[in-house]
Design a protein around this motif. Structure first.
Motif, PDB file in Angstrom:
ATOM      1  N   ASP A  10      40.731  52.652  59.601  1.00 20.91           N
ATOM      2  CA  ASP A  10      41.744  53.134  59.292  1.00 20.91           C
ATOM      3  C   ASP A  10      40.864  53.897  57.802  1.00 20.91           C
ATOM      4  O   ASP A  10      42.000  54.130  57.113  1.00 20.91           O
ATOM      5  N   SER A  11      40.046  54.191  58.069  1.00 16.73           N
ATOM      6  CA  SER A  11      39.255  55.172  56.960  1.00 16.73           C
ATOM      7  C   SER A  11      39.423  55.867  57.382  1.00 16.73           C
ATOM      8  O   SER A  11      38.718  56.749  58.549  1.00 16.73           O
ATOM      9  N   ALA A  12      39.708  56.777  56.924  1.00 17.67           N
ATOM     10  CA  ALA A  12      40.169  58.716  57.260  1.00 17.67           C
ATOM     11  C   ALA A  12      39.017  59.201  56.839  1.00 17.67           C
ATOM     12  O   ALA A  12      37.524  58.717  56.636  1.00 17.67           O
ATOM     13  N   ARG A  13      39.203  60.622  57.529  1.00 19.94           N
ATOM     14  CA  ARG A  13      37.083  61.059  57.460  1.00 19.94           C
ATOM     15  C   ARG A  13      36.893  61.564  55.898  1.00 19.94           C
ATOM     16  O   ARG A  13      37.946  61.886  55.407  1.00 19.94           O
ATOM     17  N   PRO A  14      35.581  61.680  55.905  1.00 18.51           N
ATOM     18  CA  PRO A  14      35.103  62.054  54.277  1.00 18.51           C
ATOM     19  C   PRO A  14      35.534  63.558  54.487  1.00 18.51           C
ATOM     20  O   PRO A  14      35.590  64.128  55.176  1.00 18.51           O
ATOM     21  N   ARG A  15      35.916  63.682  52.962  1.00 22.76           N
ATOM     22  CA  ARG A  15      35.997  65.396  53.000  1.00 22.76           C
ATOM     23  C   ARG A  15      34.524  65.724  52.675  1.00 22.76           C
ATOM     24  O   ARG A  15      33.735  65.685  51.944  1.00 22.76           O
ATOM     25  N   GLY A  16      34.605  67.121  52.363  1.00 18.45           N
ATOM     26  CA  GLY A  16      33.464  67.872  52.944  1.00 18.45           C
ATOM     27  C   GLY A  16      32.698  67.339  54.290  1.00 18.45           C
ATOM     28  O   GLY A  16      31.588  68.057  53.946  1.00 18.45           O
TER      29      GLY A  16
END
Length: 207
Positions: free
Chosen positions: A201-207
């Motif tokens: 449930d860890s979201a996609r890293p930004r950038g």
């Protein structure tokens, strides 16, 4: 047909199967040869078998077993299924005896008990099943998994077809030409909604 089109438009075809058009054996042989190249764990590639059923009376008996289990399941759980999907499934099950070819993939041996071994066992069967379905799609045929009989009647179908007791029916596929050639990619959740990173449930890293 290019690979991406085949991969994204191979549907579980039920209502658009041509129930009256013969399927030549040489076409099926080509698809089975392709399926034989699917990845498998260790020696399990040698354990895989296909049983093709064309005989009308035999198909009718297999269809009756499927229908008995399917109707019971729909009576109990049908309200949980989208109406369109349920209608499609009903159409196939109630016309299964008319499908030109029933293809039954089998594995020599019985399914293991532990999760790790099951992964190798079924993971060595379903890549071949999917490759078979993709090859059919590329040649203008459709297919749909319809293995309701495995719930209550695997041994009955095994007795009907002479399948040894130590052989497992992995599934059953209805195979026929399709009444239309063009299919579209299905609606599916966006990749961003179903992919996690480094932890659940860890979201996609930004950038």
């Amino acid at each position: 047909m290019d690979a991406e089109t085949v991969l994204t438009t191979t549907r579980s075809v039920r209502r658009k199967l041509d129930l009256d058009r013969e399927v030549p054996q040489d076409v099926l042989d080509d698809c089975l040869r392709i399926a034989q190249q699917a990845p498998a764990a260790g020696s399990m590639a040698a354990q895989f078998r296909w049983l093709l059923v064309r005989d009308a009376e035999t198909k009718a008996r297999i269809a009756a077993y499927n229908r008995e289990t399917a109707e019971a399941a729909w009576a109990k759980y049908g309200h949980l299924v989208e109406e369109r999907a349920l209608a499609s499934a009903r159409h196939l099950v109630r016309n299964l005896d008319r499908v030109p070819v029933l293809a039954i993939p089998c594995m020599i041996g019985r399914p293991p008990a532990d999760t790790f071994s099951q992964s190798a066992y079924f993971g060595s069967a379903y890549p071949a099943v999917w490759s078979f379905q993709l090859a059919l799609r590329d040649r203008g045929l459709g297919s749909s998994i319809c293995g309701y009989h495995l719930q209550d009647h695997e041994t009955d179908v095994a007795a009907l077809l002479g399948i040894p007791a130590d052989v497992t029916q992995v599934s059953l596929l209805a195979v026929a030409y399709t009444t239309q050639r063009d299919f579209r990619p299905a609606a599916r959740p966006a990749v961003e909604e179903i992919t996690y990173f480094d932890s659940w449930d860890s979201a996609r890293p930004r950038g």
